[in-house]
Design a protein around this motif. Structure first.
Motif, PDB file in Angstrom:
ATOM      1  N   ALA A 125      -3.745  -8.246  -1.895  1.00 27.98           N
ATOM      2  CA  ALA A 125      -3.120  -6.922  -1.906  1.00 27.98           C
ATOM      3  C   ALA A 125      -4.143  -5.819  -1.649  1.00 27.98           C
ATOM      4  O   ALA A 125      -3.887  -4.881  -0.886  1.00 27.98           O
ATOM      5  N   ILE A 126      -5.306  -5.925  -2.270  1.00 28.36           N
ATOM      6  CA  ILE A 126      -6.346  -4.920  -2.074  1.00 28.36           C
ATOM      7  C   ILE A 126      -6.841  -4.954  -0.627  1.00 28.36           C
ATOM      8  O   ILE A 126      -7.022  -3.915   0.019  1.00 28.36           O
ATOM      9  N   SER A 127      -7.060  -6.167  -0.100  1.00 29.68           N
ATOM     10  CA  SER A 127      -7.571  -6.305   1.269  1.00 29.68           C
ATOM     11  C   SER A 127      -6.632  -5.672   2.288  1.00 29.68           C
ATOM     12  O   SER A 127      -7.070  -5.038   3.247  1.00 29.68           O
ATOM     13  N   GLU A 150       1.124  -8.121 -13.805  1.00 22.60           N
ATOM     14  CA  GLU A 150      -0.177  -8.241 -14.476  1.00 22.60           C
ATOM     15  C   GLU A 150      -1.267  -7.451 -13.763  1.00 22.60           C
ATOM     16  O   GLU A 150      -2.210  -6.970 -14.392  1.00 22.60           O
ATOM     17  N   ILE A 151      -1.130  -7.287 -12.454  1.00 21.87           N
ATOM     18  CA  ILE A 151      -2.191  -6.622 -11.681  1.00 21.87           C
ATOM     19  C   ILE A 151      -1.749  -5.251 -11.148  1.00 21.87           C
ATOM     20  O   ILE A 151      -2.528  -4.576 -10.474  1.00 21.87           O
ATOM     21  N   ARG A 152      -0.510  -4.845 -11.451  1.00 19.47           N
ATOM     22  CA  ARG A 152       0.051  -3.631 -10.852  1.00 19.47           C
ATOM     23  C   ARG A 152      -0.856  -2.411 -11.028  1.00 19.47           C
ATOM     24  O   ARG A 152      -1.037  -1.627 -10.091  1.00 19.47           O
ATOM     25  N   ILE A 200       8.013  -2.610  -5.747  1.00 20.71           N
ATOM     26  CA  ILE A 200       8.107  -4.051  -5.953  1.00 20.71           C
ATOM     27  C   ILE A 200       9.575  -4.433  -5.795  1.00 20.71           C
ATOM     28  O   ILE A 200      10.464  -3.804  -6.392  1.00 20.71           O
ATOM     29  N   ILE A 201       9.838  -5.467  -5.017  1.00 23.59           N
ATOM     30  CA  ILE A 201      11.212  -5.908  -4.743  1.00 23.59           C
ATOM     31  C   ILE A 201      11.345  -7.372  -5.139  1.00 23.59           C
ATOM     32  O   ILE A 201      10.507  -8.196  -4.752  1.00 23.59           O
ATOM     33  N   GLN A 202      12.375  -7.690  -5.892  1.00 21.66           N
ATOM     34  CA  GLN A 202      12.656  -9.077  -6.299  1.00 21.66           C
ATOM     35  C   GLN A 202      13.896  -9.541  -5.552  1.00 21.66           C
ATOM     36  O   GLN A 202      14.948  -8.917  -5.625  1.00 21.66           O
TER      37      GLN A 202
END
Length: 662
Positions: free
Chosen positions: A145-147, A166-168, A177-179
């Protein structure tokens, strides 16, 4: 020349435009590369973008089933016309949610229509599609995600959502964020239906503008490497990389337009699955059926019988599982039936030998063998309509290849990597050799560097399918791709007189003994597994050591719920144990004692393997059976079932050191 720092807003004739460039590689998100086009042949095909590829499919195959998924016990499908419309709708929603050009949309979940639609919507909106392995830890997800500067995360269910939550707080660019399966219960998480409804309300203007900005020679997709040799690298693939490769391979493999059926079950974060399940299918109007999430734990067999695919691409472990099941059935066949089956398989083997010599005639008695054996086996497997059988992503043993050919399943191999959009050399029924990865198709180019006396050298690739580079990684890009655009694979191989490619090792996997001899472990490992059918996995040790040793695992059952290896031996391993006089039923039975009959028989297999070694340095001196087989949950195998050598070496370092204690 257009570089990433230049203003590219004047290029508004997309999505099939080409931004002028005279560089063959880049590591910048907005970078553009020169296309390797020629005046004739497949290299001369006009470049098109991913949006144009899907639009063409919608126009050419409007009513063909595109995506089919089984939910609540029933198959549901959408056509190519509907597929295109849904991608446009979601792309508008992504833009509304704040997705900017050249930013990532990370997708974390099992294969599904929503996965495909999310991937393509990210591209339509001018972003980067970024698939993430479902087995990734939260930290690995964070790295991707960071990259990619991800602004949207699309997740399958609560299990995958928990990783993102956990990393949001550590993802500065994240906007949504979509589920896509189930109703979200976490604050700020959007449902699939809500997002699609949002897109429906949006006008077309913003999407049209984003499409006008797209260039076929810019990045559209990031494929993150598995990270077995360091942090995952984001392989930058352009629109032209993906669409040209899809066209070239669909023609080479001879897909029938609008008629093929495939099952999608391999990880879509891997380029092989994306190319075969998404891009080649868009090009050829293929109907894609999605397997169940537990496909690799056992349910794939039922899906195959129900769907009856016309093309089956899989990894070696799946083919091995089918082989093992058929071997079990074969052992229970007795008397006349067994004699007839053995005779029929001899006909299949003869056909295989003929095909390798470019003789496509069939033996006179083929129709009988086909009726009494081949047709029945294929029907039982759900392969009665299948005409293309391919193994990819890792080596497969020659024994298993020959077995499938003996039952008239002409299984061939493909070789490639993320940096080549998947396929680079391809084996097809009309051009293959057992043990080779096929030939280089038209428009793809292969050369070998630093060849030794046996003709083995580093495999280098070139063509319009070669990656742009690694995102934000200038040094690694230059290391992998030279100034002439050749991709240095790190794999070692040779070409025979008929230009078939044989892989003999990998530079990074080469074992260099204390005596300075180079040893390619894969060849020895596959030979040993051929001698010992009870062995599930084998990994050679010996880098900077005085001699070679081997870590071995027995073939054991798997927990279908967790994917964890169990201690009970598989039927093939049980039969092997009985054949050597052992009554062992579990790995513990073998290790406690230990079981001398099993140990003697394994040593005999080691001795047979050593008798084929070309030097003393390539002989296995010591070995150890591990208490558990390798697995994805255990960390020893990657998502495509490749052994993660560095992980295994670290995990079993104590055992390894004991092997070298003098």
């Amino acid at each position: 020349m257009a570089e990433s720092g230049q203003d590219q807003t004047k290029y508004l004739k997309g999505p099939d435009q080409i931004i002028p460039s005279d560089v063959l590689k880049t590591w910048e998100p907005m970078g553009a590369v020169k296309l390797k086009m020629t005046k004739s042949g497949v290299d001369a095909n006009p470049p098109i973008s991913v949006p144009s590829l899907l639009r063409r499919a919608a126009d050419k195959f409007p009513d063909v089933k595109a995506l089919c998924v089984k939910r609540d016990g029933a198959w549901k499908s959408i056509t190519y016309r509907e597929y295109f419309a849904k991608v446009c709708t979601l792309a508008k929603a992504f833009i509304k949610l704040g997705l900017e050009r050249f930013h990532g949309v990370c997708i974390l979940g099992f294969n599904s229509p929503e996965w495909f639609i999310s991937d393509l919507a990210a591209i339509f909106a001018g972003g980067f599609a970024c698939g993430i392995y479902t087995t990734n830890s939260p930290e690995a997800c964070e790295h991707c995600a960071i990259s990619s500067r991800a602004q949207i995360f699309v997740v399958e269910n609560q299990k995958q959502l928990d990783k993102v939550l956990e990393i949001r707080e550590r993802l500065p660019d994240l906007k949504a964020i979509i589920q896509y399966i189930g109703k979200p219960t976490s604050a700020g998480v959007l449902s699939w239906d809500d997002v699609m409804a949002l897109g429906e309300k949006e006008p077309e203007e913003q999407l049209d503008y984003r499409l006008s900005c797209i260039a076929a020679n810019q990045c559209c997709t990031l494929i993150f490497t598995s990270g077995t040799t360091g942090p995952p690298k984001g392989v930058m693939l352009s629109h032209d990389n993906m669409t040209w490769t899809a066209h070239a391979n669909s023609v080479n493999i001879d897909f029938a337009l609008g008629k093929e059926v495939v099952i999608s079950f391999l990880p879509l974060s891997h380029v092989a699955a994306q190319m075969s399940d998404m891009y080649m299918c868009m090009y050829s109007g293929v109907s894609v059926y999605f397997a169940q999430p537990d496909a690799l734990k056992g349910s794939l067999a039922a899906t195959m019988k129900e769907v009856r695919p016309t093309v089956l691409l899989s990894v070696p472990r799946v083919w091995e599982k089918i082989y093992e099941k058929l071997m079990e059935v074969g052992k229970s066949t007795k008397g006349m039936k067994k004699s007839v089956a053995t005779w029929a398989k001899s006909i299949g083997s003869e056909i295989c030998e003929r095909r390798q010599k470019q003789d496509f005639g069939k033996p006179v008695l083929y129709p009988i063998a086909n009726k009494i054996l081949f047709k029945k086996i294929k029907k039982a497997l759900g392969l009665d309509r299948c005409k293309i059988f391919i193994s990819a992503a890792a080596p497969i043993s020659n024994e298993i290849l020959r077995y499938f050919h003996s039952i008239n399943v002409p299984l061939t191999e493909i070789y490639g990597m993320s940096e080549s959009c998947g396929p680079h050399t391809v084996g097809v029924e009309t051009a293959f050799k057992i043990g080779s990865c096929g030939r280089t198709p038209p428009g793809f180019y292969t050369k070998l560097l630093d060849k030794d006396k046996d003709g083995n050298g580093e495999i280098c690739m070139n063509g319009r399918h070669i990656s742009m580079g690694y995102l934000h990684m200038e040094g690694e890009t230059h290391e992998a791709i030279d100034d002439e655009g050749w991709l240095h694979t790190g794999d070692i191989g040779h070409l025979d007189l008929d230009n078939f490619l044989f892989i003999t090792g990998r530079i990074k996997e080469l074992i260099v003994t204390a005596g300075g001899e180079n040893v390619a472990p894969v060849i020895i490992e596959e030979t040993l597994k051929g001698e010992l059918p009870c062995i599930g996995n084998c990994m050679l040790i010996g880098d900077r050591r005085k001699f070679l040793s081997a870590l071995l695992t027995m073939k054991t059952d798997m927990d279908m719920d967790t994917g964890e290896p169990m201690g009970t031996l598989q039927p093939l391993a049980l039969d092997w144990c009985k054949s050597v006089g052992s009554q062992a039923k579990t790995t513990r039975d073998i290790l406690e004692g230990p079981d001398e009959k099993v140990m003697r028989a394994i040593q005999a297999g080691i001795d047979r393997t050593n008798s084929k070694a070309i030097s003393n340095a390539q002989r296995i001196q010591k070995w150890q059976i591990l208490p558990k087989d390798f697995s994805i949950p255990g960390g020893e195998l990657g998502p495509t079932m490749k052994v993660k050598r560095s992980f295994v070496a670290e995990k079993y370092s104590d055992i390894i050191e004991r092997l070298y204690d003098v």
